[in-house]
Design a protein around this motif. Sequence first.
Motif, PDB file in Angstrom:
ATOM      1  N   CYS A   1      21.273  43.854 122.831  1.00  0.00           N
ATOM      2  CA  CYS A   1      20.344  43.460 123.569  1.00  0.00           C
ATOM      3  C   CYS A   1      19.848  44.580 124.609  1.00  0.00           C
ATOM      4  CB  CYS A   1      19.868  42.249 124.547  1.00  0.00           C
ATOM      5  SG  CYS A   1      18.081  42.448 125.477  1.00  0.00           S
ATOM      6  N   LYS A   2      19.019  45.511 124.452  1.00  0.00           N
ATOM      7  CA  LYS A   2      18.167  46.514 124.886  1.00  0.00           C
ATOM      8  C   LYS A   2      18.661  46.483 126.983  1.00  0.00           C
ATOM      9  CE  LYS A   2      18.268  51.765 125.136  1.00  0.00           C
ATOM     10  NZ  LYS A   2      19.493  52.234 124.799  1.00  0.00           N
TER      11      LYS A   2
ATOM     12  N   TYR B   1      23.728  38.989 120.821  1.00  0.00           N
ATOM     13  CA  TYR B   1      23.325  37.509 120.106  1.00  0.00           C
ATOM     14  C   TYR B   1      23.159  38.584 118.672  1.00  0.00           C
ATOM     15  CZ  TYR B   1      18.622  40.741 119.530  1.00  0.00           C
ATOM     16  OH  TYR B   1      17.436  41.462 119.826  1.00  0.00           O
TER      17      TYR B   1
ATOM     18  N   CYS C   1      14.427  38.014 120.683  1.00  0.00           N
ATOM     19  CA  CYS C   1      15.816  38.453 121.155  1.00  0.00           C
ATOM     20  C   CYS C   1      15.646  37.048 122.695  1.00  0.00           C
ATOM     21  CB  CYS C   1      15.351  39.429 121.872  1.00  0.00           C
ATOM     22  SG  CYS C   1      17.022  39.431 122.881  1.00  0.00           S
TER      23      CYS C   1
ATOM     24  N   CYS D   1      15.258  38.940 126.036  1.00  0.00           N
ATOM     25  CA  CYS D   1      14.152  39.745 126.188  1.00  0.00           C
ATOM     26  C   CYS D   1      13.164  39.396 125.437  1.00  0.00           C
ATOM     27  CB  CYS D   1      14.158  41.623 126.554  1.00  0.00           C
ATOM     28  SG  CYS D   1      14.264  42.142 124.497  1.00  0.00           S
TER      29      CYS D   1
ATOM     30  N   CYS E   1      17.778  45.886 120.406  1.00  0.00           N
ATOM     31  CA  CYS E   1      16.183  45.501 120.693  1.00  0.00           C
ATOM     32  C   CYS E   1      15.146  47.316 120.904  1.00  0.00           C
ATOM     33  CB  CYS E   1      16.005  44.966 122.244  1.00  0.00           C
ATOM     34  SG  CYS E   1      17.037  43.294 122.415  1.00  0.00           S
TER      35      CYS E   1
HETATM   36 ZN   LIG Z   1      16.888  42.230 124.314  1.00  0.00          ZN
END
Ligand SMILES: [Zn+2]
Length: 131
Positions: free
Chosen positions: A24-25, A31, A78, A81, A97
Amino acid sequence: MKETSELTGRASNTPEAKIAICKCKESKKLYGVRFEKDGDGWKYTWAFPIKEDVARREGYDTTTMVGMIHPDEEYPGCPYCGRRTFVVCGDCHKLSCNIVVGNTFTCDWCGMTGTISDYEGEGISSGGDLG
Ligand SMILES: [Zn+2]
Ligand SMILES: [Zn+2]
């Protein structure tokens, strides 16, 4: 009557599925995303938080895929986010992401910074160092 027969084709209609690891950015957490074979490409159907040691134990860090990817209608996004799209790094081929600020993107896996262009299905890999 032949003594040995060969079974070709699929016995069931279950599509081929793989789990790839994404980062996840926003939260920098990992994930897993479930991809299902869909024609020449892959559709992603599910995402779930995962720890690095679990990802490794399950072998998700060795997943590779070639072909275009697209979300299933039911794909939840995600787990951190909520983004439903990815950036595929042109260098390490890992997924992040899709959070782009301006015209450039920095890959949190390998650190490469570059401009974003359309992904053309060259290949995705979740292998290597997950840290
Ligand atoms: Zn994310
Ligand atoms: Zn990268």
